[in-house]
Write a protein that holds these residues in place. Sequence first.
Motif, PDB file in Angstrom:
ATOM      1  N   THR A  18       0.784  -1.136  -0.075  1.00 48.66           N
ATOM      2  CA  THR A  18      -0.114   0.184   0.109  1.00 48.66           C
ATOM      3  C   THR A  18       0.796   1.219   0.080  1.00 48.66           C
ATOM      4  O   THR A  18       2.192   0.964   0.215  1.00 48.66           O
ATOM      5  N   ASP A  19       0.241   2.326  -0.249  1.00 46.25           N
ATOM      6  CA  ASP A  19       1.067   3.949  -0.079  1.00 46.25           C
ATOM      7  C   ASP A  19       1.512   4.007   1.245  1.00 46.25           C
ATOM      8  O   ASP A  19       3.085   4.144   1.361  1.00 46.25           O
ATOM      9  N   GLU A  20       0.934   3.321   2.232  1.00 42.95           N
ATOM     10  CA  GLU A  20       1.442   3.595   3.709  1.00 42.95           C
ATOM     11  C   GLU A  20       2.682   2.813   3.755  1.00 42.95           C
ATOM     12  O   GLU A  20       3.506   3.183   4.330  1.00 42.95           O
ATOM     13  N   GLN A  21       2.516   1.497   3.427  1.00 46.31           N
ATOM     14  CA  GLN A  21       3.610   0.461   3.481  1.00 46.31           C
ATOM     15  C   GLN A  21       5.004   1.005   2.949  1.00 46.31           C
ATOM     16  O   GLN A  21       6.027   0.750   3.220  1.00 46.31           O
ATOM     17  N   ILE A  22       4.553   1.287   1.803  1.00 47.12           N
ATOM     18  CA  ILE A  22       5.941   2.140   0.778  1.00 47.12           C
ATOM     19  C   ILE A  22       6.334   3.324   1.568  1.00 47.12           C
ATOM     20  O   ILE A  22       7.807   3.163   1.719  1.00 47.12           O
ATOM     21  N   LEU A  23       5.857   4.138   2.153  1.00 43.29           N
ATOM     22  CA  LEU A  23       6.372   5.396   2.708  1.00 43.29           C
ATOM     23  C   LEU A  23       6.984   4.835   4.200  1.00 43.29           C
ATOM     24  O   LEU A  23       8.335   5.213   4.481  1.00 43.29           O
ATOM     25  N   ASP A  24       6.515   3.694   4.686  1.00 40.48           N
ATOM     26  CA  ASP A  24       7.273   3.218   5.978  1.00 40.48           C
ATOM     27  C   ASP A  24       8.314   2.572   5.319  1.00 40.48           C
ATOM     28  O   ASP A  24       9.554   2.797   6.154  1.00 40.48           O
TER      29      ASP A  24
END
Length: 177
Positions: A93-99
Motif C-alpha cells: 500500500t502507499d503507507e507501507q511504501i512510505l514506511d
Amino acid sequence: MKTKFSVPTRADVNPSNQQIFDNLHKALGFVPNLYATIAYSNNGLARYLAYQNAKTSISNKEKEAVNLIVSQVNGCLYCQSAHTVIGKMNGFTDEQILDIRRGKSSDAKLNSLVALAADITKNRGRASGDLVDDFYANGYTNENLVDLILQVSDKTAMNYLHNLTDIPVDFPLAPAL
C-alpha cells in the motif's frame, strides 16, 4: 559545470542494444530512461539485465522493499519513483511504501530485512551485528544474506547511475518524506 546527459534513443545504440530496446518495449510498453542510459555501454545493458533478473532466494516483494530503502538512503528520485510503482504492483500500500522508505515495516520479518538493507547501504557493508542477528532471528538464512547484499549492489549501481546522470524520471514521482 556538470555534463548534461541525454537519454539515448534506439537509433543511438548498437544493434544488440536495439534488440534489447525492442524486447523491453514489447514487455513494458516503453524503455525506461535509466535502462536506455545503460545502453551507452555496448555490453552494459545485457549484463545488467541478466544480473537483475537472476534467480534469488528473496521474494519479489522483499526485493522491492530492499529497492525502496536503498534508493531512499542513496537519495535516488528515479529509483524511488520506479519502485513505488513496482512496489504497488507487488502488493504494498502507499503507507507501507512510505514506511519502508522511512526504514521500517509493521511486519517483523520485513522490518528486519529493511533495517539491515538500510544499514548495509549507509555503512558500506559494515552492518550492525544486532541487525544481522535480528535478520537471522526472523527466519532469514545465509543464502538470504548473500542475496540481500547482491540486491543492495544492484540497486546501488542504478542509484549511482541516476544520481550522476540526472536523466529524466519517466514514472510518477515518488512522494517526498
